[in-house]
Design an enzyme around this catalytic site. Structure first.
Site, short mmCIF file in Angstrom:
data_model
loop_
_atom_site.label_atom_id
_atom_site.label_comp_id
_atom_site.label_asym_id
_atom_site.label_seq_id
_atom_site.Cartn_x
_atom_site.Cartn_y
_atom_site.Cartn_z
N LYS A 7 0.84 -1.20 0.00
CA LYS A 7 0.00 0.00 0.00
C LYS A 7 0.87 1.24 0.00
O LYS A 7 1.77 1.39 0.83
CB LYS A 7 -0.92 0.02 1.22
CG LYS A 7 -1.84 1.25 1.28
CD LYS A 7 -2.79 1.18 2.47
CE LYS A 7 -2.16 1.60 3.77
NZ LYS A 7 -1.89 3.07 3.84
N ASP A 54 -3.46 4.30 -1.90
CA ASP A 54 -4.40 4.70 -0.85
C ASP A 54 -4.40 6.23 -0.69
O ASP A 54 -3.77 6.76 0.22
CB ASP A 54 -3.98 4.00 0.45
CG ASP A 54 -4.81 4.42 1.65
OD1 ASP A 54 -5.98 4.80 1.45
OD2 ASP A 54 -4.29 4.34 2.78
N LYS A 85 -7.46 8.05 -0.89
CA LYS A 85 -8.75 8.43 -0.29
C LYS A 85 -9.35 9.69 -0.92
O LYS A 85 -9.63 10.68 -0.24
CB LYS A 85 -8.62 8.62 1.22
CG LYS A 85 -8.11 7.40 1.99
CD LYS A 85 -8.05 7.71 3.48
CE LYS A 85 -7.54 6.52 4.29
NZ LYS A 85 -6.08 6.31 4.11
N ASP A 100 -13.77 14.72 -3.24
CA ASP A 100 -13.90 16.05 -3.84
C ASP A 100 -15.17 16.05 -4.69
O ASP A 100 -15.93 15.07 -4.67
CB ASP A 100 -12.66 16.36 -4.69
CG ASP A 100 -12.32 17.85 -4.71
OD1 ASP A 100 -13.25 18.66 -4.94
OD2 ASP A 100 -11.14 18.20 -4.50
N ASN A 103 -16.58 15.79 -10.63
CA ASN A 103 -15.77 16.00 -11.82
C ASN A 103 -14.27 15.95 -11.51
O ASN A 103 -13.48 15.40 -12.28
CB ASN A 103 -16.11 17.34 -12.47
CG ASN A 103 -15.46 17.50 -13.83
OD1 ASN A 103 -15.70 16.72 -14.74
ND2 ASN A 103 -14.60 18.51 -13.96
N THR A 104 -13.89 16.50 -10.37
CA THR A 104 -12.48 16.48 -9.97
C THR A 104 -12.02 15.05 -9.70
O THR A 104 -10.93 14.65 -10.11
CB THR A 104 -12.26 17.35 -8.72
OG1 THR A 104 -12.57 18.71 -9.05
CG2 THR A 104 -10.83 17.26 -8.23
N THR A 122 -10.56 3.49 10.89
CA THR A 122 -10.39 2.65 12.08
C THR A 122 -9.80 3.42 13.25
O THR A 122 -9.70 2.89 14.36
CB THR A 122 -9.52 1.42 11.76
OG1 THR A 122 -8.33 1.83 11.08
CG2 THR A 122 -10.28 0.43 10.89
N GLN A 165 -4.78 3.68 16.42
CA GLN A 165 -6.00 3.01 16.00
C GLN A 165 -6.96 2.84 17.18
O GLN A 165 -6.52 2.76 18.34
CB GLN A 165 -5.68 1.62 15.41
CG GLN A 165 -4.77 1.66 14.20
CD GLN A 165 -5.50 2.06 12.93
OE1 GLN A 165 -6.64 2.51 12.97
NE2 GLN A 165 -4.84 1.91 11.80
N ARG A 180 3.13 -0.91 10.56
CA ARG A 180 4.26 -0.79 11.47
C ARG A 180 4.70 -2.11 12.11
O ARG A 180 5.89 -2.28 12.41
CB ARG A 180 3.94 0.25 12.54
CG ARG A 180 3.94 1.66 11.99
CD ARG A 180 3.32 2.67 12.92
NE ARG A 180 1.85 2.64 12.87
CZ ARG A 180 1.07 3.59 13.38
NH1 ARG A 180 1.61 4.62 14.00
NH2 ARG A 180 -0.25 3.49 13.29
#
Length: 238
Positions: free
Chosen positions: A32, A59, A61, A64, A67-68, A122, A193, A214
């Site tokens: 990722k 990743d 996310k 917006d 269209n963007t 999360t 988390q 991690r």
């Protein structure tokens, strides 16, 4: 991509990634790339990892106006990622636009990247959601609502916690992907988390894929840690 273990490469530079990847020579990983790494290295880091044969979850996310997001996804599709994502809070029209962009940017004869939507992070607790987002329902209700909207928009699945995966499978079907971060071994530090679960719990809950960062990337022996995580995730008995 069912039953994948995705390694979160939350590093500040491409050199850090190269150093981490070296012990895995010959292995094909699912990794990722998040905002920290992509904003420093740009598309080149995706190309490098794809050239090594690794699968890539980009990743970013996206959240917006439709269209963007459509235009951005058209560009991201050309990077040949395997998985991308948006925030479900952007709404059904935005998610549909994301798919349109991915399809427009995918080369003829190639498969478009899978696209999933973030429901609730999360790191978000029930109290935070109620007080800061002003969403008065339970976390489960919010996640199910966002996931249902995601499926209506035609996306492939969602990012959620392992605690919600069984509910989503039951309501939205086995084919609907559940990609779950916040996975920790029993004695791991949960860090930032909130809704964490063990790999065994995730497996037993029918989670499609887990994301681990991690616990592997900051290990003194990442290769051994990865192998231990794979055994726990796949249910390998020693």
């Amino acid at each position: 991509m069912d039953n994948s273990l995705i390694i979160a490469l939350d590093f500040p530079s491409g050199q850090d990634v190269s150093n981490f990847i070296k012990p895995f020579a010959g292995q094909k990983l699912f990794v990722k790339i998040g905002m920290e790494l992509f904003y420093q290295e740009g598309p080149s880091i995706v190309y490098q990892l794809k050239e090594l044969g690794h699968r890539v979850f980009l990743d970013l996310k996206l959240h917006d106006i439709p269209n963007t997001v459509k235009s951005a996804m058209k560009g991201l599709a050309r990077l040949n990622c395997d998985l991308v994502n948006v925030h479900a809070a952007g709404g059904k029209e935005m998610m549909q636009a994301a798919l349109e962009g991915l399809e427009a940017g995918t080369a003829a004869g190639s498969k478009r990247p899978l696209c999933i939507a973030v429901t609730q992070l999360t790191s978000t607790s029930q109290e935070q959601m109620n007080k800061e987002q002003l969403i008065p329902v339970s976390l489960n209700e919010s996640v199910l609502h966002y996931a249902s909207l995601t499926k209506e928009a035609g996306l492939d699945g969602v990012v959620c916690s392992a605690w919600e995966a069984g509910m989503l499978r039951e309501n939205l079907g086995q084919a609907f992907l559940t990609v779950c971060p916040g996975i920790r071994m029993e004695n791991d530090n949960v860090q930032d988390q909130k809704r964490v679960a063990t790999p065994e719990f995730a497996r037993n809950s029918g989670v499609s894929s887990i994301v681990v960062g991690r616990s592997i990337t900051r290990s003194a022996d990442p290769l051994t840690s990865y192998q231990q995580w794979m055994e726990a995730w796949k249910g390998v008995n020693k």
